[in-house]
Structure formats: C-alpha cells, structure tokens
Write an enzyme that holds these catalytic residues in place. Structure first.
Site, PDB file in Angstrom:
ATOM      1  CB  ILE A  61      -0.962   0.019   1.225  1.00  0.00           C
ATOM      2  CG1 ILE A  61      -2.088   1.026   1.031  1.00  0.00           C
ATOM      3  CG2 ILE A  61      -0.219   0.301   2.495  1.00  0.00           C
ATOM      4  CD1 ILE A  61      -3.019   1.164   2.222  1.00  0.00           C
ATOM      5  CE  LYS A  62       2.789   2.153   5.029  1.00  0.00           C
ATOM      6  NZ  LYS A  62       1.873   1.043   5.266  1.00  0.00           N
ATOM      7  CG  ASN A  63       4.301   6.984  -1.001  1.00  0.00           C
ATOM      8  OD1 ASN A  63       3.324   6.560  -0.374  1.00  0.00           O
ATOM      9  ND2 ASN A  63       4.520   8.259  -1.176  1.00  0.00           N
TER      10      ASN A  63
END
Ligand SMILES: Cc1ncc(COP(=O)(O)O)c(C=O)c1O
Length: 383
Positions: free
Chosen positions: A185-187
């Site tokens: 879900i992170k960048n």
C-alpha cells in the site's frame, strides 16, 4: 462526468515490466533468500539516505520492534507516541512489555503535538516515536530538542514517509533512527518489507543479530563459495530478514519512487483544489508553517459532520470507490483500554479527528479522469 468502469481502490502498487522480469530472474537464479539482491538494495537505500546505513527487514513492524530493542526498550519502560496511527506503532512497544504513552495530535496536521511531549515524559521514558502521518513530516526540531534535553532517543515511524522532507532535508538522512515500510500500500514496495536507518554501529550490529537468529555473519557469507559454513550464535535473535525476491522489487521501486511521489503530490493538489470550496463540509490535512515535502502517501479528509462519515464511505463503495477510516485512535482499542486504562476523553484532538477522518484513493497510477470521478462522487454525496 466521465464513466469509470472499474473499482478504484484506496491504493495499488505501480510495478514495471522490468521489475516482473527481474523477479523471474531471481526465481530462476537458485538463490531466493537474503543474498546479492538484498545487499544491493541496502546499498542503494544507504545511498538514498545520504550514507546513513539502511537495514532491510520483512516488515516495518519487525524493524520498529528491533529498533526499540536496539536502544534497550523493555519491561516497565515508556515510549511516547501518537494514537493517530496504525496499531503496529503501539503494538511493538507493548510487545516488549513497555507502555505506549499517547500524546495528543495537532487538530489540523494530525501529527503529534510537540508542545505536549515534555509533560508526558517521566523517569521511565526511553524514547519518543513520532509518526509522519500520511507522509507529512512531523515538526522534528522541538522533538529532538526535548530528546536531547531528557537524554532519550527518537525512533521515527516513517512508514508513510519515503521521500518526505523536513526543512530542506529528506526524512531518513538525519536524526536518530527511522523505520520505513515497503508494504504494497506504501509509496514504494518490496511486496512486504521495511528498513531501519541508523548511524550507530552498535545499533546496526544488534539489528543484524535480531533479524537473523543472533548469528553474527550474514547467511550469504556462509553459503558463498569460499566461506566457512560454521557460525556462532551470540544472541537469541528472531527471523525477519528480507528475501532476494522482495529486494529485487525494492531495487526497481526505489529508482522510481521520486517520480511516483511527484505524481501522488500532483493528485493531492488536485484534491485540495477540488475540495477548497467545501470547507463547511470537509477539511483536509493542514499545512505547517515550516518547510516540508509531503510524500503523498495518503489523502485524508475529515468529514465535519461526523454522523456522515460512514454514509459517505458506503456511498463511495456503492460507486466502486475504496476508502478507509485511517485511523481509529489506537488508545480506544480494547487491548489498550484494558491493559493501560486508556479511555474516551483522554486525547481530545485525536478523538475529534478519529471520528471524522477517512482516506480516499491516492496512488500514482490513478488517472485524472478517475480522480475527477471520485471528486464528483464526493460532491454528489453532499448535494
Ligand atoms: C504508521 C505505520 N507504522 C507501521 C506500519 C507497519 O508497517 P508494515 O506493514 O511494513 O509492518 C504501518 C503499516 O501500515 C503504518 O501505517
């Protein structure tokens, strides 16, 4: 409004074809565990953090826990943190037998309020663990000033903050310890994973032992051609080393992250502009007075009429748009109430924001017309 025919999730990773091809190469290489790819990924991360050593773990959770252990946090200690975060931040403190001491947030930025930290310090306080919520860098100067004065350490939960900046410097390039997450879900992602950034050789040695059974050599060392396969165990460590399958994804993502973040920021600016005329219904994350770079990890909005938040989330879902109530304040979860006696009313701003906050889709592959559809759907709900 242009029709959108697919579900728009809260987030999704952007993975290039080259990444997928290189994962296949690792799969065919015969070496899947921690090895040359992880070594390369750590070197690249260390360079990204301007020479401060980055060490990979299977998750930021494992990294945060190891970081706390590396500075000696244990039974009976206290760690100051925020309740406006994912449970992992507080869980790792509690797992070590220490107490998470929650300090209230600023109502506009949703970040821990540095002005309230000093009063929360006791003789048992070992560390301050601020969270760069949504990717907005916390006001670090006053926090490091308190830590220095009280002779305690700062572990930044930088799970949201790859590419964030504070007063002209990238998060991770200065300070005590920072922990980043590479969850999908992170960048940027490595499938699952995270890294701990630190400058202290002692801490690095401990982190290395903790992530691999307390063996004071890397597994790659032991299995390479000319090495001895004997080893010593000097500490009862855990098992949270990153695999080469994960690392090769991370290598590609790290090279892309600045470009992906720039797109996230562009989309965040479009949201801000679109909601500017709705300040009686929606508020967005405040802009601090200090110089900062937002990573654009999440786009949180507060629904001023709290009774409408769940209805809006349901309305978005019916219209194929994902959203999440990030975050429910951690101090109000059963474990934290039952174990530490936290209760409703303890943290005014955190609870005010917690009742109203939700995050809407933000990811680099989100197209403008898809975002316009999200904006129009939010507006439609309020009409
Ligand atoms: C603020 C924060 N800290 C820690 C974590 C834990 O990260 P990981 O899933 O890599 O363990 C997360 C994950 O979402 C997070 O949002």
């Amino acid at each position: 409004m242009q029709k959108v025919n697919k579900f728009l999730p809260l987030s999704k990773p952007t993975l290039s074809e080259e990444t997928i091809e290189d994962v296949v190469k690792v799969l065919r290489s015969g070496w899947l565990a921690t090895g040359p790819m992880t070594q390369r990924f750590e070197e690249m991360l260390t360079e990204y953090f301007r020479g401060r050593t980055a060490m990979c773990f299977t998750s930021a959770t494992a990294g945060l826990q190891a970081a706390l252990m590396s500075i000696g946090v244990g039974e009976g200690d206290e760690v100051i943190t925020t309740s406006m975060t994912f449970a992992a931040t507080a869980n790792v403190i509690a797992m070590l037998g220490a107490k998470p001491v929650f300090v209230d947030i600023e109502r506009d930025t949703y970040n821990i309020d540095p002005n309230k930290i000093s009063n929360a310090c006791t003789s048992r306080t070992k560390a301050i663990m601020p969270v760069h919520y949504a990717g907005l860098s916390v006001n670090l100067d006053p926090i490091y000033e308190i830590a220095q004065r009280k002779n305690i350490r700062v572990i930044e939960d930088a799970a949201h903050a790859i590419g964030s900046g504070y007063k002209g410097r990238r998060i991770g390039t200065f300070g005590d310890i920072q922990v980043f997450s590479f969850h999908p879900i992170k960048n940027m992602t490595s499938g699952e994973g995270g890294c701990v950034v630190s400058n202290s050789k002692n801490e690095q040695r401990f982190l290395n032992l903790q992530r691999f059974h307390g063996i004071d050599r890397s597994i790659w060392d032991r299995f390479s051609k000319n090495a001895s396969c004997y080893y010593d165990v000097v500490y009862p460590g855990s098992k949270s080393n990153m695999s080469d399958i994960q690392s090769v994804i991370g290598i590609h993502q790290l090279q892309e992250v600045e470009r992906l973040n720039a797109r996230r920021r562009e989309l965040a600016d479009r949201y801000r502009e679109a909601f500017a005329g709705m300040s009686d219904k929606i508020s967005v994350q405040g802009i601090p007075a200090y110089d900062f770079v937002h990573s654009g990890h999440l786009f949180p909005i507060c629904i001023l009429d709290e009774s409408k938040k769940d209805d809006l989330m349901m309305f978005l879902k019916e219209n194929s748009i994902g959203s999440v109530p990030y975050y429910t304040p951690v101090h109000l979860f059963s474990y934290y109430k039952d174990t530490f006696g936290y209760k409703e009313g303890d943290l005014e701003n955190t609870e005010y924001v917690g009742k109203r906050i939700m995050c809407i889709p933000l990811y680099s592959a989100l197209e403008n017309h898809e975002q316009d559809y999200i904006i129009d759907t939010v507006k439609k709900f309020f009409i």
